[in-house]
Design a protein around this motif. Structure first.
Motif: not given
Ligand code: FES
Ligand SMILES: [Fe+2]
Length: 386
Positions: A155-180
Motif C-alpha cells: 500500500h503506497l499510502d499506508h498511513a491512510n490504508s483501509q483494513p486489508l480484508e475490506s478489499i475482498f468481495s467476501d474475505a472468508h469465502i475461500l476459508d475451506n481451501w486453506h490458501l496459506a
C-alpha cells in the motif's frame, strides 16, 4: 436511486440500461494518471505469494503504475517494503527484479549510501556531512506491506490504508481451501494490449462466453446461457424448480473441475462442503489487483497490474497442496492448460475491445441486463475516483 432498488427481488440483472464509462477513461494518459494517483496508489495491491519472498534478505521489485516498490524480508524474516528510491538524490536503489540482498544492506549504486533492511540510513559516502545533517531523518520511504492467507499486498499510502480484508468481495469465502498452505505449481504472465478496466469488465460478464469460450461453456452450463450465476436468469425460479439441465448451477454433469477432461488432478480439498464441491468454482475478488478461484483440486490466482493506459500485465498462478505437487510425475502445466486457453481467449477479445474504443464516434457504450457486475465495477470505480 439506490443500486438495489433498480433490481427485481432475487434477480441479479439490470432492469434498466446503464451507460458504460466514457471512452477516454480507457485511452487517455491524463485520466490514467488520475486513476493511478487516486486508486492504485491508495489501495492494497497484490504483489506475490509469501513463498516468493523466501527467507531473510529475499527481495522483489514491483512496478505499480510509475512507482517501483522494493519488497523484502529483513534479517528476522519480517516483511518490509519501500520505494525503490535513494534519499540522497533519488537514484533507483535495486536494479534486479528479484534476489537476495548481500550483507543485510541496501546500497545505492550512485554514491553508496547504505540502508539496513528496516530502511534506516546506516552509511554515507564522503567523510563529513554538514553538521545539521540527521541520518535518522533520511530513512527509506516506507510502503505498507501485509500478508493475507499467503498473499502479500503493498500500500503506497499506508498511513491512510483501509483494513486489508475490506478489499475482498467476501474475505472468508475461500476459508475451506486453506490458501496459506498452498504452493505455486505453475505461473503464466502476459501483457495484454488493453486498459486494466477492460480486463475486469470482461471478467464481470458472460455474454461473451458461449462463442469466445467454447470448451469452458461445455464445462459450465450457465456460461452457455450467457449467465454467470443462477439468479442472472430472469426466470431463475422456474428453471431451477424444474431442474432444467441447461440452467444447472456449477459444472456440467460428470465434470469435477476446470480441466481438459473435467477430472480433478488429485484428491479434493478435504474441508470443502458438498455445496462447494457441487459448484466446482468459488470466486473471491480483491479489486483492483487480484481474484482467486477455488476448484475442488486447485486454486488459481490472477494478479492485474496497469502498465499504461492501454497495456495491462496479468499473472495467473495455479496453487496446489504440497503433497499433490510432489506426487511423482505430477504435471501442473497440464492442469493449467485449460484455464490458459480461457485466458488466451479473454485476452484476444480484450485487445479487440481496446482497439475499437479508438473510434472518434464512440463516446460511451451501453450495458445489457447480464452485465450488472460490470455496472457494479463502474460504480466502485467512480467511488474511488471521487
Ligand atoms: S543518489 Fe543514492 S547515494 Fe547518491
Ligand atoms: Fe471470458
Amino acid at each position: 436511486m439506490a443500486e438495489t432498488e433498480k433490481r427485481i427481488a432475487g434477480y441479479n440483472g439490470l432492469t434498466q440500461t446503464e451507460p458504460t464509462l466514457p471512452t477516454h477513461y480507457y485511452v487517455d494518459a491524463e485520466h490514467h494518471e488520475k486513476e493511478l494517483a487516486r486508486l492504485w496508489y491508495r489501495n492494497w495491491v497484490y504483489v506475490c505469494r509469501a513463498e516468493e519472498l523466501d527467507g531473510p534478505r529475499a527481495y522483489r521489485v514491483f512496478d505499480i503504475g510509475s512507482q517501483q516498490v522494493l519488497a523484502l524480508r529483513d534479517q528476522e524474516g519480517k516483511l518490509q517494503a519501500f520505494h525503490n528510491t535513494c534519499r540522497h538524490r533519488g537514484s533507483q536503489l535495486v536494479q534486479n527484479k528479484e534476489g537476495r540482498l548481500p550483507g543485510g544492506l541496501i546500497t545505492c549504486p550512485y554514491h553508496c549510501w547504505a540502508y539496513d533492511l528496516e530502511g534506516k540510513l546506516r552509511r554515507l559516502s564522503g567523510a563529513s556531512p554538514p553538521p545539521d545533517f540527521e541520518k535518522s531523518e533520511h530513512s527509506l520511504y516506507e510502503v505498507g506491506i501485509q500478508e493475507w492467507k499467503g498473499f502479500i499486498f503493498v500500500h503506497l499510502d499506508h498511513a491512510n490504508s483501509q483494513p486489508l480484508e475490506s478489499i475482498f468481495s467476501d474475505a472468508h469465502i475461500l476459508d475451506n481451501w486453506h490458501l496459506a498452505d498452498l504452493v505455486v505449481g505453475h505461473t503464466l504472465r502476459k501483457s495484454i494490449r488493453c486498459n486494466w478496466k477492460i480486463f475486469w469488465e470482461n471478467f464481470s460478464e458472460c455474454l461473451h462466453c458461449p462463442h469466445v469460450h467454447r470448451e469452458l461453456s461445455a464445462t459450465v452450463p450457465l456460461y452457455k446461457q450467457y449467465l454467470m450465476e443462477v439468479r442472472d436468469d430472469p426466470e431463475w425460479e422456474a428453471h431451477q424448480s424444474a431442474g432444467d439441465p441447461l440452467f444447472k448451477p456449477g459444472l456440467a454433469e460428470g465434470k469435477e473441475t476446470w480441466s481438459t477432461d473435467g477430472i480433478a488432478c488429485g484428491e479434493f480439498f478435504p474441508d470443502l462442503t458438498p455445496e462447494e464441491i457441487e459448484l466446482g468454482h468459488t470466486y473471491c475478488e480483491g479489486l483492483p489487483s487480484l481474484f482467486v478461484v477455488g476448484h475442488v483440486d486447485y486454486a488459481r490466482t490472477v494478479r492485474v497490474l496497469p502498465l499504461g493506459p492501454e497495456e495491462t500485465e496479468i499473472q495467473s498462478q495455479w496453487l496446489f497442496r504440497p503433497e499433490v505437487l510432489s506426487q511423482p510425475g505430477f504435471d501442473a502445466a497440464r492442469v493449467a492448460a485449460f484455464a490458459e486457453q480461457v485466458i488466451a481467449e479473454d485476452s484476444a477479445v480484450a485487445e479487440l475491445n481496446q482497439k475499437g474504443l479508438h473510434s472518434i464516434r464512440h463516446k460511451r457504450g451501453v450495458l445489457m441486463a447480464e452485465e450488472y457486475a460490470v455496472h457494479d465495477f463502474h460504480v466502485w470505480l467512480k467511488g474511488q475516483l471521487d
